[in-house]
Write a protein that holds these residues in place. Sequence first.
Motif, PDB file in Angstrom:
ATOM      1  N   LYS A  15     -18.459  -8.435   6.065  1.00  0.00           N
ATOM      2  CA  LYS A  15     -20.154  -7.815   5.532  1.00  0.00           C
ATOM      3  C   LYS A  15     -20.730  -6.412   4.920  1.00  0.00           C
ATOM      4  CE  LYS A  15     -21.263 -11.816   8.620  1.00  0.00           C
ATOM      5  NZ  LYS A  15     -21.877 -12.094   9.969  1.00  0.00           N
ATOM      6  N   ASP A  16     -19.560  -5.425   6.123  1.00  0.00           N
ATOM      7  CA  ASP A  16     -20.436  -4.320   5.645  1.00  0.00           C
ATOM      8  C   ASP A  16     -19.591  -3.364   4.481  1.00  0.00           C
ATOM      9  OD1 ASP A  16     -18.402  -2.141   7.082  1.00  0.00           O
ATOM     10  OD2 ASP A  16     -18.510  -4.239   7.694  1.00  0.00           O
ATOM     11  N   THR A  17     -19.332  -3.035   3.549  1.00  0.00           N
ATOM     12  CA  THR A  17     -18.752  -2.103   2.693  1.00  0.00           C
ATOM     13  C   THR A  17     -18.186  -1.627   2.811  1.00  0.00           C
ATOM     14  OG1 THR A  17     -20.724  -2.147   1.332  1.00  0.00           O
ATOM     15  CG2 THR A  17     -19.430  -0.604   0.238  1.00  0.00           C
ATOM     16  N   PRO A  18     -18.043   0.087   3.826  1.00  0.00           N
ATOM     17  CA  PRO A  18     -17.128   0.462   4.501  1.00  0.00           C
ATOM     18  C   PRO A  18     -15.567  -0.242   5.541  1.00  0.00           C
ATOM     19  CG  PRO A  18     -19.179   1.361   5.653  1.00  0.00           C
ATOM     20  CD  PRO A  18     -19.743  -0.030   4.938  1.00  0.00           C
ATOM     21  N   SER A  19     -16.468  -1.305   5.633  1.00  0.00           N
ATOM     22  CA  SER A  19     -14.996  -2.001   6.279  1.00  0.00           C
ATOM     23  C   SER A  19     -13.841  -2.254   5.196  1.00  0.00           C
ATOM     24  CB  SER A  19     -15.143  -2.740   7.350  1.00  0.00           C
ATOM     25  OG  SER A  19     -15.718  -3.256   8.624  1.00  0.00           O
ATOM     26  N   ARG A  20     -15.153  -3.206   3.804  1.00  0.00           N
ATOM     27  CA  ARG A  20     -14.623  -3.698   2.849  1.00  0.00           C
ATOM     28  C   ARG A  20     -13.466  -2.211   2.401  1.00  0.00           C
ATOM     29  NH1 ARG A  20     -20.002  -6.073  -0.093  1.00  0.00           N
ATOM     30  NH2 ARG A  20     -20.586  -7.196   1.909  1.00  0.00           N
ATOM     31  N   LEU A  21     -14.220  -1.613   2.044  1.00  0.00           N
ATOM     32  CA  LEU A  21     -13.124   0.083   1.222  1.00  0.00           C
ATOM     33  C   LEU A  21     -11.522  -0.004   2.318  1.00  0.00           C
ATOM     34  CD1 LEU A  21     -15.707   2.255   0.461  1.00  0.00           C
ATOM     35  CD2 LEU A  21     -14.446   0.445  -1.198  1.00  0.00           C
ATOM     36  N   PHE A  22     -12.183   0.302   3.342  1.00  0.00           N
ATOM     37  CA  PHE A  22     -11.053   0.213   4.853  1.00  0.00           C
ATOM     38  C   PHE A  22      -9.916  -0.580   4.705  1.00  0.00           C
ATOM     39  CE2 PHE A  22     -14.033   3.630   6.492  1.00  0.00           C
ATOM     40  CZ  PHE A  22     -12.726   4.679   6.776  1.00  0.00           C
ATOM     41  N   LEU A  23     -10.695  -2.124   4.587  1.00  0.00           N
ATOM     42  CA  LEU A  23      -9.443  -3.086   4.290  1.00  0.00           C
ATOM     43  C   LEU A  23      -8.453  -2.730   3.200  1.00  0.00           C
ATOM     44  CD1 LEU A  23      -8.341  -5.826   6.087  1.00  0.00           C
ATOM     45  CD2 LEU A  23     -10.388  -6.899   4.837  1.00  0.00           C
ATOM     46  N   LEU A  24      -9.638  -2.776   2.295  1.00  0.00           N
ATOM     47  CA  LEU A  24      -8.555  -2.706   0.331  1.00  0.00           C
ATOM     48  C   LEU A  24      -7.355  -1.824   0.419  1.00  0.00           C
ATOM     49  CD1 LEU A  24     -11.797  -3.233  -1.946  1.00  0.00           C
ATOM     50  CD2 LEU A  24      -9.927  -4.555  -2.255  1.00  0.00           C
ATOM     51  N   GLY A  25      -8.002  -0.243   1.234  1.00  0.00           N
ATOM     52  CA  GLY A  25      -6.843   0.325   1.496  1.00  0.00           C
ATOM     53  C   GLY A  25      -6.107   0.328   2.114  1.00  0.00           C
ATOM     54  N   ARG A  26      -5.922  -0.432   2.852  1.00  0.00           N
ATOM     55  CA  ARG A  26      -4.832  -1.127   4.485  1.00  0.00           C
ATOM     56  C   ARG A  26      -3.607  -1.565   3.449  1.00  0.00           C
ATOM     57  NH1 ARG A  26      -1.392  -2.912   5.672  1.00  0.00           N
ATOM     58  NH2 ARG A  26      -0.705  -4.363   8.032  1.00  0.00           N
ATOM     59  N   GLY A  27      -4.547  -2.496   3.181  1.00  0.00           N
ATOM     60  CA  GLY A  27      -4.055  -3.195   1.397  1.00  0.00           C
ATOM     61  C   GLY A  27      -3.054  -2.579   0.468  1.00  0.00           C
ATOM     62  N   MET A  28      -3.487  -2.067  -0.186  1.00  0.00           N
ATOM     63  CA  MET A  28      -2.876  -1.195  -0.703  1.00  0.00           C
ATOM     64  C   MET A  28      -1.872  -0.119  -0.697  1.00  0.00           C
ATOM     65  SD  MET A  28      -5.904  -0.256  -3.870  1.00  0.00           S
ATOM     66  CE  MET A  28      -7.128   0.803  -3.311  1.00  0.00           C
ATOM     67  N   PHE A  29      -2.377   0.693   0.573  1.00  0.00           N
ATOM     68  CA  PHE A  29      -1.147   1.618   1.287  1.00  0.00           C
ATOM     69  C   PHE A  29      -0.394   0.844   1.878  1.00  0.00           C
ATOM     70  CE2 PHE A  29      -5.049   4.378   1.482  1.00  0.00           C
ATOM     71  CZ  PHE A  29      -4.817   5.002   0.381  1.00  0.00           C
ATOM     72  N   GLY A  30      -0.079  -0.579   2.673  1.00  0.00           N
ATOM     73  CA  GLY A  30       0.786  -0.695   2.927  1.00  0.00           C
ATOM     74  C   GLY A  30       1.620  -1.383   1.524  1.00  0.00           C
ATOM     75  N   ALA A  31       0.567  -2.171   0.709  1.00  0.00           N
ATOM     76  CA  ALA A  31       2.170  -2.555  -0.490  1.00  0.00           C
ATOM     77  C   ALA A  31       2.585  -1.410  -0.677  1.00  0.00           C
ATOM     78  CB  ALA A  31       1.102  -3.359  -1.145  1.00  0.00           C
ATOM     79  N   VAL A  32       2.125  -0.270  -1.034  1.00  0.00           N
ATOM     80  CA  VAL A  32       3.179   0.836  -1.436  1.00  0.00           C
ATOM     81  C   VAL A  32       4.066   1.497  -1.006  1.00  0.00           C
ATOM     82  CG1 VAL A  32       3.200   3.419  -2.592  1.00  0.00           C
ATOM     83  CG2 VAL A  32       0.883   1.133  -3.192  1.00  0.00           C
ATOM     84  N   ALA A  33       3.358   1.167   0.275  1.00  0.00           N
ATOM     85  CA  ALA A  33       4.980   1.441   1.878  1.00  0.00           C
ATOM     86  C   ALA A  33       5.398   0.717   1.780  1.00  0.00           C
ATOM     87  CB  ALA A  33       3.810   1.806   3.167  1.00  0.00           C
ATOM     88  N   LEU A  34       5.960  -0.390   1.541  1.00  0.00           N
ATOM     89  CA  LEU A  34       6.846  -1.675   1.779  1.00  0.00           C
ATOM     90  C   LEU A  34       7.270  -1.761   0.605  1.00  0.00           C
ATOM     91  CD1 LEU A  34       7.674  -3.841   3.240  1.00  0.00           C
ATOM     92  CD2 LEU A  34       5.837  -5.840   2.005  1.00  0.00           C
ATOM     93  N   CYS A  35       7.207  -1.332  -0.736  1.00  0.00           N
ATOM     94  CA  CYS A  35       7.840  -1.437  -1.844  1.00  0.00           C
ATOM     95  C   CYS A  35       8.691   0.311  -1.936  1.00  0.00           C
ATOM     96  CB  CYS A  35       7.225  -0.643  -3.431  1.00  0.00           C
ATOM     97  SG  CYS A  35       6.186  -2.131  -3.893  1.00  0.00           S
ATOM     98  N   MET A  36       8.361   0.663  -1.054  1.00  0.00           N
ATOM     99  CA  MET A  36       9.398   2.388  -0.939  1.00  0.00           C
ATOM    100  C   MET A  36      10.630   2.113   0.072  1.00  0.00           C
ATOM    101  SD  MET A  36       6.226   4.953  -1.559  1.00  0.00           S
ATOM    102  CE  MET A  36       7.203   6.429  -2.482  1.00  0.00           C
ATOM    103  N   GLN A  37       9.467   1.711   1.363  1.00  0.00           N
ATOM    104  CA  GLN A  37      11.154   1.259   2.232  1.00  0.00           C
ATOM    105  C   GLN A  37      11.873  -0.014   1.838  1.00  0.00           C
ATOM    106  OE1 GLN A  37       8.922  -0.818   5.465  1.00  0.00           O
ATOM    107  NE2 GLN A  37       7.105   1.165   5.359  1.00  0.00           N
ATOM    108  N   PHE A  38      11.640  -0.719   0.954  1.00  0.00           N
ATOM    109  CA  PHE A  38      12.986  -1.887   0.682  1.00  0.00           C
ATOM    110  C   PHE A  38      13.075  -1.122  -0.377  1.00  0.00           C
ATOM    111  CE2 PHE A  38      10.630  -6.718   1.394  1.00  0.00           C
ATOM    112  CZ  PHE A  38      10.751  -5.829   2.892  1.00  0.00           C
ATOM    113  N   TYR A  39      12.716  -0.104  -1.439  1.00  0.00           N
ATOM    114  CA  TYR A  39      13.972   0.977  -2.352  1.00  0.00           C
ATOM    115  C   TYR A  39      14.971   1.474  -1.174  1.00  0.00           C
ATOM    116  CZ  TYR A  39      15.165   3.467  -5.706  1.00  0.00           C
ATOM    117  OH  TYR A  39      15.938   4.641  -7.114  1.00  0.00           O
ATOM    118  N   ALA A  40      14.269   2.357  -0.770  1.00  0.00           N
ATOM    119  CA  ALA A  40      15.489   2.809   0.536  1.00  0.00           C
ATOM    120  C   ALA A  40      16.245   2.232   0.952  1.00  0.00           C
ATOM    121  CB  ALA A  40      14.479   3.500   1.098  1.00  0.00           C
TER     122      ALA A  40
END
Length: 323
Positions: A83-108
């Motif tokens: 419902k609140d904007t800060p939580s939305r931004l942090f959740l979007l950040g969680r998704g983006m950072f987690g996705a990039v991390a997963l890609c880099m880990q699998f490459y490694a």
Amino acid sequence: MVPGSEDRVGQGAEVRGWGCSCSFPGLGLVCALVSTVFFSLSSLFVKLVSDLHPLEITFFRCAAQLVCALPPIIYKKLPLVPKDTPSRLFLLGRGMFGAVALCMQFYAFHHIPLGDATTVIFSSPIFIAFFAWLILKESYGWFNFVVTLTTLTGVVLISKPSFIFGSVAAVPNPSEHLLGTLSAFGGAVFSALALVMIRKLGKTVHFFVHITYLSVFGMILTLGLLIALGEFKMLPCGSDRYYLIALGLCGVGGQTFLTKAFQLEKAAPVAIVRTMDIVFAFTWQFLFLGELPALLSVGGAVFVMSSAIAIAVKKWLMERQKQ
């Protein structure tokens, strides 16, 4: 990158929600160990898939997680947008950072030995402490600085740069090994950022919502990169498809058991058990891939494991002092 409550249900408490009621003092640590086995096997299956690009493997892993996460979200009618904007931004950040991390880990995992990649990825606690200081305004003292230097020493031993070790630590493809190590290192950094986002969100967002955001962002990111690189292709017949199915199941199993571990036990003991992932990785590397770990890699693993355990023990002692 697994969210979960750090509240302890209590040693010997009655545990519900798994279709049974039981009383077992060490259940939280058992769940942590089982999750470690699942995650280490997941890394092994990434290594065993030979005919697909690491990004495509990440795409199928995220797709499998999304398929598993959506039914309980629909059944429980969980809100996908806070419902609140800060939580939305942090959740979007969680998704983006987690996705990039997963890609880099699998490459490694695809480009350097399994044990080396897992060890470097486990350097994430030092970055969690740094980003928690930077974003969450948590303390960052001399202890964290020393642990950071110790961990980085372990990473250097694993990367084996020729300008330091020369021909003593020669690897078959030095540039590929260095690139794979840097990718694992980047995976650790982005994983730490994702975990800090999870910590910032606290208990306001359900676990399955976290998984959904990670999966959706992971699928969008990998599909875009695969199309741009011209690497997307149909899933081939043979053993690779079974490895991918096992990869998805192990990923979901590992996340489920780790979340339960955090619900039943404090974070510090769980973190210590999680370092067994490094031991399992070197074991699978020898048993299933026939690769003996280099002495420098073992030394680097000792440095990184020691740092992770030191951080967990310190946190456990601080929690005991507050009681």
